[in-house]
Motif scaffolding. Sequence first.
Motif, PDB file in Angstrom:
ATOM      1  N   GLN A 957       1.048   2.997   1.632  1.00  0.00           N
ATOM      2  CA  GLN A 957       0.717   3.067   3.050  1.00  0.00           C
ATOM      3  C   GLN A 957       1.798   2.384   3.868  1.00  0.00           C
ATOM      4  O   GLN A 957       2.335   1.339   3.478  1.00  0.00           O
ATOM      5  CB  GLN A 957      -0.635   2.402   3.310  1.00  0.00           C
ATOM      6  N   ALA A 958       2.128   2.972   5.001  1.00  0.00           N
ATOM      7  CA  ALA A 958       3.041   2.366   5.966  1.00  0.00           C
ATOM      8  C   ALA A 958       2.355   2.378   7.333  1.00  0.00           C
ATOM      9  O   ALA A 958       1.629   3.326   7.662  1.00  0.00           O
ATOM     10  CB  ALA A 958       4.357   3.119   6.020  1.00  0.00           C
ATOM     11  N   PHE A 993       5.342  -3.902  11.585  1.00  0.00           N
ATOM     12  CA  PHE A 993       5.379  -2.754  10.681  1.00  0.00           C
ATOM     13  C   PHE A 993       5.505  -3.250   9.253  1.00  0.00           C
ATOM     14  O   PHE A 993       6.073  -4.318   8.994  1.00  0.00           O
ATOM     15  CB  PHE A 993       6.501  -1.777  11.030  1.00  0.00           C
ATOM     16  N   ALA A 994       4.929  -2.497   8.349  1.00  0.00           N
ATOM     17  CA  ALA A 994       4.910  -2.931   6.951  1.00  0.00           C
ATOM     18  C   ALA A 994       4.659  -1.741   6.047  1.00  0.00           C
ATOM     19  O   ALA A 994       4.198  -0.680   6.480  1.00  0.00           O
ATOM     20  CB  ALA A 994       3.837  -3.995   6.732  1.00  0.00           C
ATOM     21  N   VAL A 995       4.946  -1.953   4.776  1.00  0.00           N
ATOM     22  CA  VAL A 995       4.657  -0.983   3.717  1.00  0.00           C
ATOM     23  C   VAL A 995       3.806  -1.684   2.673  1.00  0.00           C
ATOM     24  O   VAL A 995       4.118  -2.814   2.263  1.00  0.00           O
ATOM     25  CB  VAL A 995       5.955  -0.441   3.077  1.00  0.00           C
ATOM     26  N   ARG A 996       2.718  -1.020   2.260  1.00  0.00           N
ATOM     27  CA  ARG A 996       1.776  -1.619   1.318  1.00  0.00           C
ATOM     28  C   ARG A 996       1.569  -0.673   0.137  1.00  0.00           C
ATOM     29  O   ARG A 996       1.392   0.529   0.306  1.00  0.00           O
ATOM     30  CB  ARG A 996       0.445  -1.868   2.006  1.00  0.00           C
ATOM     31  N   LEU A 997       1.553  -1.243  -1.073  1.00  0.00           N
ATOM     32  CA  LEU A 997       1.274  -0.486  -2.289  1.00  0.00           C
ATOM     33  C   LEU A 997       0.050  -1.086  -2.955  1.00  0.00           C
ATOM     34  O   LEU A 997      -0.017  -2.301  -3.170  1.00  0.00           O
ATOM     35  CB  LEU A 997       2.472  -0.535  -3.248  1.00  0.00           C
ATOM     36  N   THR A 998      -0.916  -0.228  -3.272  1.00  0.00           N
ATOM     37  CA  THR A 998      -2.163  -0.671  -3.905  1.00  0.00           C
ATOM     38  C   THR A 998      -2.369   0.089  -5.205  1.00  0.00           C
ATOM     39  O   THR A 998      -2.226   1.321  -5.252  1.00  0.00           O
ATOM     40  CB  THR A 998      -3.373  -0.426  -2.976  1.00  0.00           C
ATOM     41  N   LYS A 999      -2.728  -0.653  -6.232  1.00  0.00           N
ATOM     42  CA  LYS A 999      -3.077  -0.054  -7.517  1.00  0.00           C
ATOM     43  C   LYS A 999      -4.515  -0.438  -7.842  1.00  0.00           C
ATOM     44  O   LYS A 999      -4.855  -1.624  -7.935  1.00  0.00           O
ATOM     45  CB  LYS A 999      -2.137  -0.556  -8.622  1.00  0.00           C
ATOM     46  N   SER A1000      -5.369   0.554  -7.992  1.00  0.00           N
ATOM     47  CA  SER A1000      -6.771   0.335  -8.346  1.00  0.00           C
ATOM     48  C   SER A1000      -7.009   0.758  -9.781  1.00  0.00           C
ATOM     49  O   SER A1000      -6.350   1.660 -10.313  1.00  0.00           O
ATOM     50  CB  SER A1000      -7.688   1.136  -7.418  1.00  0.00           C
ATOM     51  N   PHE A1001      -7.978   0.114 -10.415  1.00  0.00           N
ATOM     52  CA  PHE A1001      -8.294   0.480 -11.814  1.00  0.00           C
ATOM     53  C   PHE A1001      -9.759   0.214 -12.085  1.00  0.00           C
ATOM     54  O   PHE A1001     -10.461  -0.425 -11.280  1.00  0.00           O
ATOM     55  CB  PHE A1001      -7.414  -0.301 -12.795  1.00  0.00           C
TER      56      PHE A1001
END
Length: 1001
Positions: A957-958, A993-1001
Motif C-alpha cells: 500500500q502507498a 506519504f509512505a509505503v507499507r508492506l503487510t504479510k498475513s498468515f
Amino acid sequence: MVSAVRTRARLALSVSATALLMAGAPALAQTTPPAAPAPQAGQSPQAAPAVVDDIIVTAQKREQSVQDVPIAVSALSAEALESRQIEGGSELLRAVPNVSFSKSNFSMYNFSIRGIGTKAVSASSDPAVAVSFNNTPLIRNRLFEQEYLDVARVEVLRGPQGTLYGRNATGGVVNMFPELPKFRSEGFAAGELGNYDSRRGQAMLNVPFGDTFAVRGAFGFTQRDGFDYNSFNDTHVNDRDLFTTRLSARWEPTARFRANAIWEHFEEDDHRSRTGKQLCTTDPGPTQVGSATITTPYNQDQLSQGCLPGSLYSDAAYGAPNGGSFGPIRLLSGFFSLGGFDANGASVYPIPQGFDPYEGVVQSRDLREIATNYDPVFRAENDVVQVNLEFDLTDTLTLFSQTAYAKDDYYASQDYARYVSNPAFSDSSQVFDFFGDLIPSPAAPGGVYTDPQLGPSNRILSADISQSDNRQWYQEFRLQSDMAGDFNFSLGANYLDFKSQDDYYVFNNTFSYLAEYFYNFELGPDGSSQTVPCDDDRVFECVYVDPNPLSEINGEGHNYFRSKNVVHTRSWAVFGEGYWDLTPELRLTTGLRYTEDRKDTTPYPSQLLLGAPLGGGSGPGSGGFVRRGYYALPDIEQKWEAVTGRIVLDWTPDLSFTDDTLVYASFSRGYKGGGTNPPRLELDPKVVQYQPLASTFDPEYVNAFEIGAKNTLMDGALRLNATGFYYDYKDYQVSQIVDRISLNENFDAEIWGLELEAVYRPTPSFQIDGNLGYLKSRIADGERSINVMDRTQGDPDWITIRPWIQVPSNCIAPRAYAETILNSAFGPDAANLALSALCAGSSRFGTFNPNFNSILPFWALYGFTYDPLTEAPNGGRGFEADLGGNELPNSPNWTANIGAQYSWFLGDWDLTLRGDYYRQGESFFRVYNTEYDRLEGWDNLNLSVSLTNEARGLKLQAYVKNVFDDAPIVDAFTNSDDTGLTTNVFTLDPRLFAVRLTKSF
C-alpha cells in the motif's frame, strides 16, 4: 498555476460530494468498505453481486447489525480505518458527521460531537464525549495520541447516551474494540517507510491452545522526525517515538462460561509539541488618553494588554506581545534598581526602563516554523488491564462482569512563548555609587542572568510543564436477557473510582530574578543590594527559590507558577433498559439510569512570588503567608444525583422502494458532572484585594430529541441513513483564563442539526461513500460573560489598565481618572503606581514610609477617591459581553466527507485506488464570536493505492495524506492577561506519504 489547479481540484471534489449527498437527507451509520464479495462457482469477481457489507456493533451492549440500532452510530472496521488512513482517534472526524477534534492547551483534547465537547479546562472536569476501551470508560486516556493497533472496530455514538453508557456521555461515546483471541492460528507483520524519515511497524500473533484457550499478542511502534522547524535552535521538533503492546487471553471452558483478559501498554518519549505556534497582534498601548499625551513608554506599557483581539489570519497576528507591559518586566525596569548608577549617572535597573524585550520581533507566517529557546519534551505512559466474564445463568439470561484498572502518567514541557526576546538584562557588574566607585551586583554580570531552572541567558526565557498522574478502577455488572418473546431487558450497576493529580508550571527567568534580588535582599552599607538567606532577620520578605534544574524541580519553589490540583472522583450508577416488540414491526425501548457522583478536590493556592513577611506578620510586601512549599486549603466536597435515560420508538416498515428500513424517534436525557475551578493566589487581604471568583461550576444537563431513518436500497447496493436532532442544553461548561486559572462558566444553549451518511456500490469494483453534517447552535438569550480580550466592550469612558504585579488580571478604570494621573506633575514613576492603584487589589498600595507600611492610596495624591471593587463594573474586571444568539465554540455549521474507491481484479492480485476529501466549515473557538474568535473553514485530501494478494497474504500500500500540504488553524486558546493574551493555535500534520508492506498468515 499550482494554486489554480488546486482550486479546480477542490471544486471538483466539492461538486461531487454535493451531488452524492444531496440525494438524501443527513446521517448514516458508517459501514465497512467492502472487499470484493466472494463470487459463486464459475463466477468472476466482476460478476459477483454488488452489495454493501454489513458490520456488527454493540452500541446497545448486544450484538446487532448497525442498520438495526435506533441510534445515530458510525462504525468503522479495521479495514475501513486502514483504507481511509485513519491511524488514531484524532482522525475520526473524517469519517463521522458533525465531529471536530483538536488537542487542548494542557494535557487533554477536545473531541466534539454536534457541538458538544470538552471546553472546560480543569482537573476536575470530565470529557463530554465518553472515551471507552472495549466498553470501559476511561476518564484519562491516550486513545487520541496512540495509533490504532489490531482493532476490531471503532464505534462513535452521536448524542447523549444516558442509560447504558450514562455518566458524562452528553456528547456521545467513542468506543474502541480491540481484536480478541480466536481459536485459530493467525498473525501478521507490517512495515512502513515514509517521509520525515518515518518508520512504522506492527505485528500480531494469535495462538490457540485447544478449543478452550487462546492468547493473542500485538505490538506496534512509530518513529519519525519532527514536523516543525525551530529556526532559533536550528532543530526539528514535533517528532514521534511511541509504541503500543497488547496481550490478551481467552478462556471458554464450558458452553456457559466465557472469560477474557486484556493488558495494553502505551508509551511515548519524544519532542512533540503540546500546542502549536503562538500568535499575537501587538498592542503598543495608547499615546493619548483624553487630553493627556503619553511620552514615556513606561506609562504607555501600563495601558497595553500585550496583544489586541485581531484576526488570527492577518499579517499583524504574526507579531509578538508588548513585553514591556508584563508585570515582572515593569517591576524590574522601574520599581527596583540595582542600587547605583551607570557611567552617565542614570539609575541602573535590571531591565532598562520602558524596554520591550520583544520589540521588532516578527514571526514566520509558516505555522510549522517556530523560534524558541527551548525544544519541547513529551512523555506519556498508559496501562489498561481489563477482565471480562460472561456466565449463562439460563438459556435466556447472561450475567456480565467487567473489571478494569487504568493508570495514566503524562509529562509535557515546552517554551511558554514561541518567539525569542531581544537581549534584555543590564550588566550588573557596571554599577557605580554616587562617588563613581564600582559597586557590582552578582545579579546579571555581563547582562547574563542565570536562572536555576532555565539556565544562563541575556534574554527573557520562559517554559512550562504540564503533567498529570491518574489512577482508575471500574467495575460493572450487567444482566441481559435473550428471550424468544416480545420483551427483553438489560439491567446493570457500575462503580468508578478515579484519583488524579494535575500540575501546571510556568517558569520565567524574570520571576527568579525578582525572587532572588527583590524580595530576598538587604541594602548593604555602600548602598548596593545583596541577597541574604531566608532565615536572616534582615531580609525584607523571603520567596523560596528552587535551586534545582528544570528536570529535577522539587515543586516547592515560589519563583515559578504552579497550579496543583488533586481530585478524587467516586461514581456509582444503576441502570436498565427494556425492549418491547409492540408488533412485529414496532418496538419500544425505554431506559433509565440513576447516577451519584462525588468529587473531593484539594485546593492548593498558587504561590508565584509570594513569601512570608518578616516575623510572619502581615505587611505590604508580596501578600503571601508561607515562604516555601504549597499548602492545602480545606477540601471542597461536591455531590450530584442525576436521573437520565431514553425512550425510543422504532418502526421497520415493509416498503416497496427499499430492501430494509428502520425509522425511529427518540428522547434522551444526558448529564455531566460539575467540578471545581483551580485555586488562585492565596493573598493577604491586608496587602492585596481582588474580587472573588466562583470556586465551583455546575453540572451539565441536556434534553435531546432525535428522529432518524436507516435504509438499504437497490438490492443491497446502497445504504442511506438520515438523522435530525434538537438539543435543549443547560449549563454547558466553557473555560477561559482569569487570574492565572481556568475559570469555568456555564451557559444554556440550543443545538439542532441534520446528518447524512451514504454508501453506494453500483458494481463490485466501485464504491462511493460519504457523510454530511449540518449544525446550528445558539447560546441562550441573557447569557453574559466578560471577554478578557475586550474588557471595555467599546465604552469610551473606560480604559484597560495593567495592575500591580501580584494581581494577575487586567482591569478597567474610568478614563477620566487615568487622564488626571497622566496629566499631573508627579512624574511617570508615580503615574505608574497610581494607574496600578485603579485596579482592585492594587489600591492598598500607597506612598511608603521607611518601614514599608502603606499609609495612603496613590490616587489620593491626585485629588479624587475611588473604590474599584464597588464603583467599577464587576469590581473592575470589565463589562459583560452579551452572548445571546452566539454559536457554541468548535461547532462548524458544515462538515462533509466523500470517498471513492475503484478496484481492478488482475488474476491473483487486486489493485485498489481510493481518495477521500473532507471539508469543515467556519466556526469560532470562543463563545464571544468576534473576528478574533473566527476559525476559517478548511479541507483535506487523502489518496491511497493498494495491491493485494489474499492467497499469499500480501498487501502493498502507498498513500498520501494532506495532499495539498495545508496548515489550517483548527483551534486556538487564549493565554492569560499577565502573559499578554497571546494565542496558541493548532494545525494539521503536513503532507505525509509512505509505503507499507503487510504479510498475513
